[in-house]
Design an enzyme around this catalytic site. Structure first.
Site, PDB file in Angstrom:
ATOM      1  N   CYS A  93       1.659  -7.406 -10.002  1.00  0.00           N
ATOM      2  CA  CYS A  93       2.215  -5.965 -10.061  1.00  0.00           C
ATOM      3  C   CYS A  93       2.478  -5.278  -8.831  1.00  0.00           C
ATOM      4  O   CYS A  93       1.633  -4.773  -7.888  1.00  0.00           O
ATOM      5  CB  CYS A  93       1.064  -5.222 -11.093  1.00  0.00           C
ATOM      6  SG  CYS A  93       1.300  -3.386 -10.909  1.00  0.00           S
ATOM      7  N   CYS A  96       0.725  -1.904  -8.394  1.00  0.00           N
ATOM      8  CA  CYS A  96      -0.698  -2.200  -8.008  1.00  0.00           C
ATOM      9  C   CYS A  96      -0.820  -2.451  -6.733  1.00  0.00           C
ATOM     10  O   CYS A  96      -1.928  -1.696  -6.086  1.00  0.00           O
ATOM     11  CB  CYS A  96      -1.114  -3.177  -8.994  1.00  0.00           C
ATOM     12  SG  CYS A  96      -0.982  -3.111 -10.684  1.00  0.00           S
TER      13      CYS A  96
END
Length: 176
Positions: A93, A96
């Site tokens: 991600c 993230c």
């Protein structure tokens, strides 16, 4: 025209129970390091075939955020005697990885009032399903074993906005 191929570099991944490790990243990827890490040191190891030079890259995980799994969730989050901010992340991600340094900074700044933990999306499917985590990163604040109403937030956030978000949540649950 000749094609160039670069040698593969080893990549170590974070074990779900460790909270601090070092990593090596492949040379041409933007970042193949899991999102739950803070980027304190930066040495990249690549070899330029044309210039014959190399550089070292190491990423170290900070210690203010604890990574937990499904078996630790009940004791760490639901039975905690203070608020717990849970961040659901995945190593693939991008957002993230983007907020990881801000989360580490926040965890250090609020360590006396708040516990911050990370949960790997891919390794903990039961929690993902139970808490209906649809986007990453997802932040959820828990207090007294319950999700704080309207505390859920999805997506990347700047450090300033993250601090405003946490300050508002802590004020709403009367924690200072």
């Amino acid at each position: 025209m000749a094609s160039l191929s670069l040698p593969a570099l080893p990549l170590r991944t974070l074990a779900s129970t460790s909270s601090a490790s070092s990593y090596s990243a492949a040379p041409l990827f933007h970042c193949s390091v899991p999102a739950r890490l803070s980027f304190y040191s930066s040495q990249r190891r690549t070899t330029c075939l044309k210039l014959r030079c190399s550089r070292q890259f190491t990423v170290t995980c900070g210690t203010a955020i604890t990574e937990i799994n499904e078996t630790q969730f009940n004791d760490t989050v639901l039975k905690a005697n203070r608020p717990v901010l849970v961040e659901f992340v995945a190593n693939w991600c991008g957002p993230c990885r983007l907020i990881s340094p801000a989360m580490e900074s926040l965890a250090q700044e609020y360590e006396d009032r708040l516990t911050v933990v990370k949960i790997d999306h891919d390794a903990n499917p039961r929690l993902i399903e139970e808490y209906k985590v649809y986007g990453l990163p997802t932040l959820i604040l828990f207090k007294n074993g319950q999700e704080v109403p309207e505390s859920r937030r999805e997506g990347a956030i700047t450090k300033v906005k993250l601090k405003e978000y946490v300050d508002a949540l802590l004020e709403s649950i009367s924690v200072s």
